[in-house]
Design a protein around this motif. Structure first.
Motif, PDB file in Angstrom:
ATOM      1  N   PHE A  91       0.049   4.081   0.953  1.00  0.00           N
ATOM      2  CA  PHE A  91      -0.267   4.960   2.082  1.00  0.00           C
ATOM      3  C   PHE A  91       0.287   4.440   3.400  1.00  0.00           C
ATOM      4  O   PHE A  91       0.824   5.195   4.197  1.00  0.00           O
ATOM      5  CB  PHE A  91      -1.782   5.148   2.201  1.00  0.00           C
ATOM      6  N   CYS A  92       0.117   3.152   3.640  1.00  0.00           N
ATOM      7  CA  CYS A  92       0.532   2.645   4.944  1.00  0.00           C
ATOM      8  C   CYS A  92       1.632   1.586   4.851  1.00  0.00           C
ATOM      9  O   CYS A  92       2.157   1.157   5.867  1.00  0.00           O
ATOM     10  CB  CYS A  92      -0.665   2.082   5.706  1.00  0.00           C
ATOM     11  N   CYS A 149      -6.333  -1.672  -0.345  1.00  0.00           N
ATOM     12  CA  CYS A 149      -5.670  -1.941   0.931  1.00  0.00           C
ATOM     13  C   CYS A 149      -6.737  -2.215   1.986  1.00  0.00           C
ATOM     14  O   CYS A 149      -7.625  -1.399   2.211  1.00  0.00           O
ATOM     15  CB  CYS A 149      -4.818  -0.749   1.355  1.00  0.00           C
ATOM     16  N   ASN A 201       1.397  -1.444   4.094  1.00  0.00           N
ATOM     17  CA  ASN A 201       0.863  -2.772   4.344  1.00  0.00           C
ATOM     18  C   ASN A 201       0.881  -3.608   3.059  1.00  0.00           C
ATOM     19  O   ASN A 201       0.631  -3.097   1.978  1.00  0.00           O
ATOM     20  CB  ASN A 201      -0.588  -2.563   4.833  1.00  0.00           C
ATOM     21  N   CYS A 221       0.836  -1.198   0.000  1.00  0.00           N
ATOM     22  CA  CYS A 221       0.000   0.000   0.000  1.00  0.00           C
ATOM     23  C   CYS A 221       0.873   1.251   0.000  1.00  0.00           C
ATOM     24  O   CYS A 221       1.817   1.361   0.781  1.00  0.00           O
ATOM     25  CB  CYS A 221      -0.897  -0.001   1.228  1.00  0.00           C
ATOM     26  N   GLN A 278      -6.246  -2.372   5.077  1.00  0.00           N
ATOM     27  CA  GLN A 278      -6.007  -1.567   6.269  1.00  0.00           C
ATOM     28  C   GLN A 278      -6.575  -0.159   6.111  1.00  0.00           C
ATOM     29  O   GLN A 278      -7.313   0.324   6.958  1.00  0.00           O
ATOM     30  CB  GLN A 278      -4.499  -1.480   6.532  1.00  0.00           C
ATOM     31  N   CYS A 279      -6.236   0.496   5.003  1.00  0.00           N
ATOM     32  CA  CYS A 279      -6.704   1.861   4.764  1.00  0.00           C
ATOM     33  C   CYS A 279      -8.096   1.873   4.159  1.00  0.00           C
ATOM     34  O   CYS A 279      -8.724   2.927   4.105  1.00  0.00           O
ATOM     35  CB  CYS A 279      -5.790   2.595   3.786  1.00  0.00           C
TER      36      CYS A 279
HETATM   37 ZN   LIG Z   1      -2.906   0.958   3.398  1.00  0.00          ZN
END
Ligand SMILES: [Zn+2]
Length: 170
Positions: free
Chosen positions: A47-48, A70, A50, A45, A72-73
């Motif tokens: 952004f994070c 993702c 992951n 990802c 997670q996000c």
């Molecule tokens: Zn993410």
């Protein structure tokens, strides 16, 4: 008038024959080989970071570009990060290569710096990194073991893991 000299990085000792596991050491040397089993890349990802991603179809276009999602996000995006893993064997300046083998688990930035500037695809270009000078890398010595099977008396294998916190500094 006082002259203050500031050093941005703490002094890190070079890897030595008697360095102990857990120590932070600096390593400078030439790549003499790579551990092909550790050489791979995977999407993560953006952004994070992951890597728990799902693939989705871009709903707004009819193009076949896969979209990543993702978990997670809970966001989808087109271009994931290309995360890479690579362990390199190096001949270290501070220790002669005939004395020991040194393996470094490198962090993302060092791998990117090392690889040729073409898409960062691993697997096919591994030979192109041979002989390249790397470092100083700041690493934690994770193990240092004397090999008994090997008949060379001083054949010590050092396994190091690069401290990614240093490399992630802007
Ligand atoms: Zn993410």
């Amino acid at each position: 008038m006082a002259f203050i000299q500031s050093s941005p990085l703490p002094r890190v000792p070079p890897l030595k024959a008697n360095s102990m596991p857990g120590e932070v050491v600096s390593v400078v040397g030439n790549v003499i080989g790579v551990d092909e089993e550790t050489a791979y890349s995977w999407p993560a990802c953006k952004f994070c970071g992951n890597d728990h991603l799902g693939k989705a179809q871009n709903p707004s276009t009819s193009e076949q570009h896969p979209f990543y999602y993702c978990f997670q996000c809970k966001t989808s995006f087109e271009k994931p990060l290309d995360k890479m893993s690579l362990d390199a064997y190096i001949a270290c300046n501070s220790l002669p290569p005939e004395f020991c083998r040194i393996k470094v688990k490198m962090c993302q930035k060092s791998i990117t710096d090392l690889l040729p500037q073409q898409e960062g695809k691993l697997g096919y270009e591994l030979t192109s990194v041979l002989g390249k000078l790397i470092g100083p890398l700041f690493c934690v010595l994770s193990s240092s073991c004397k090999s008994i099977q090997n008949h060379q008396k001083n054949d010590v294998m050092f396994v190091l893991e690069e401290l990614s916190c240093f490399a992630n500094n802007p």
